[in-house]
Enzyme design. Structure first.
Site, short mmCIF file in Angstrom:
data_model
loop_
_atom_site.label_atom_id
_atom_site.label_comp_id
_atom_site.label_asym_id
_atom_site.label_seq_id
_atom_site.Cartn_x
_atom_site.Cartn_y
_atom_site.Cartn_z
N ALA A 66 -0.59 2.28 -6.22
CA ALA A 66 -1.12 0.98 -6.62
C ALA A 66 -0.33 -0.13 -5.95
CB ALA A 66 -1.06 0.84 -8.13
N GLY A 112 -1.15 6.15 -7.78
CA GLY A 112 -2.60 6.02 -7.88
C GLY A 112 -3.33 6.80 -6.81
N GLU A 115 -3.56 10.23 -8.14
CA GLU A 115 -4.55 10.27 -9.22
C GLU A 115 -5.97 10.28 -8.66
OE1 GLU A 115 -2.82 8.21 -13.11
OE2 GLU A 115 -2.40 7.00 -11.33
N GLU A 137 5.66 7.27 -10.95
CA GLU A 137 5.59 6.04 -11.74
C GLU A 137 6.80 5.82 -12.64
OE1 GLU A 137 1.21 6.79 -10.81
OE2 GLU A 137 3.02 7.97 -11.12
#
Length: 285
Positions: A66, A112, A115, A137
């Site tokens: 992200a 991200g 993911e 994270e």
């Protein structure tokens, strides 16, 4: 300028990430909105393609994660919940595509980006030296908030998922294949030949979700889950002295979830939201 290109040719849909003016691909709010738009387009055009292949045009990078500047700007719990839920919804649209999807990872695939890859039907990794897969994270004071805590245990089992998520540890392509995080491990020089062949096989027959070995499947449910999570918590406390809240929050999410997937996503989003606006998170960023 567009960060993602969608093309459909010979019944193969291709999404190519290439963030303009950046050395790496990052999932900002704008990029996620663009991804959502392309996925909705693919849902509408399902009759035109039999498989989706997701790649990156950046050398040595799939998706680095992200956008960290947007994470640092999260100021309230409500904003954090919305950000997590929006990301979860986008990746669920990917998982719900009427065609199978293949993530081709030839570089860093983190946070991200990992993911997103987990929401695909299968993952290809190369032997390139800069290939790294992981959910780091916790090193930023948060937990995976876009479905990572829910999809990873289903793929590699609870103990291995706890290890990766609570530590933030990253693995190379060979290790990713060995632990089941990747479905195919291919020399970089052969990707051009092998990826179309894998995509063609996926297009003919979408594989059923991988069935975990019986013991690992048992660990997804109580009371085994509680015992494994308690041991993981003990190890984290030994290493962090309780000064890092994110790994403990990740373990708690994994302990509380594993049955109802939709409810698990909500629990994940709430846990992410309680960490993202904190001073600890902002300082680690």
């Amino acid at each position: 300028m567009s960060a993602i290109t969608l093309t459909i040719h010979d019944r193969i849909a291709r999404l190519v990430f290439d963030l303009p003016g950046e050395k790496v691909n990052k999932l900002s709010a704008a990029v996620m909105a663009e991804l959502r738009s392309h996925l909705e387009d693919l849902h509408r055009r399902a009759s035109e393609a039999d498989v989706l292949v997701i790649t990156s045009a950046k050398p040595d990078v799939f998706i680095a994660g992200a956008d960290i500047t947007e994470l640092a700007a999260i100021a309230t719990l409500d904003i954090a919940v919305d950000k997590a839920r929006e990301g979860q919804e986008v990746f669920q649209r990917l998982a719900d595509l009427p065609m199978p999807s293949l993530a081709v990872i030839d570089g860093a695939c983190l946070g991200g980006g990992m993911e997103l890859a987990l929401a695909c039907t299968q993952r290809v990794v190369s032997d390139a030296p800069k290939v790294r897969l992981g959910l780091p994270e916790v090193t930023l004071g948060i937990i995976p908030g876009w479905g990572g805590t829910q999809r990873l245990p289903l793929l590699i089992g609870l103990p291995a998922a706890l290890d990766l998520i609570a530590s933030g540890r990253m693995v190379d392509g060979k290790a990713a294949k060995k632990m089941g995080l990747a479905d195919h491990f291919i020399p970089r020089s052969f990707l051009g030949d092998e990826v179309p062949a894998i995509a063609a096989r996926l297009a003919v027959k979408r594989p059923a979700p991988r069935i975990l070995p019986a013991l690992q499947a048992m660990l997804l449910h109580h009371p085994f889950r509680t015992l494994v999570c308690a041991q993981a918590k003990k190890e984290v406390l030994k290493k962090t002295k309780g000064l890092m809240p994110a790994p403990l929050a990740a373990i708690e999410v994994l302990n509380l979830t594993g049955g109802d997937f939709a409810n698990g996503l909500m629990i994940e989003a709430q846990a992410f939201a309680h960490l993202a606006p904190t001073v600890t998170c902002h300082n680690l960023i």
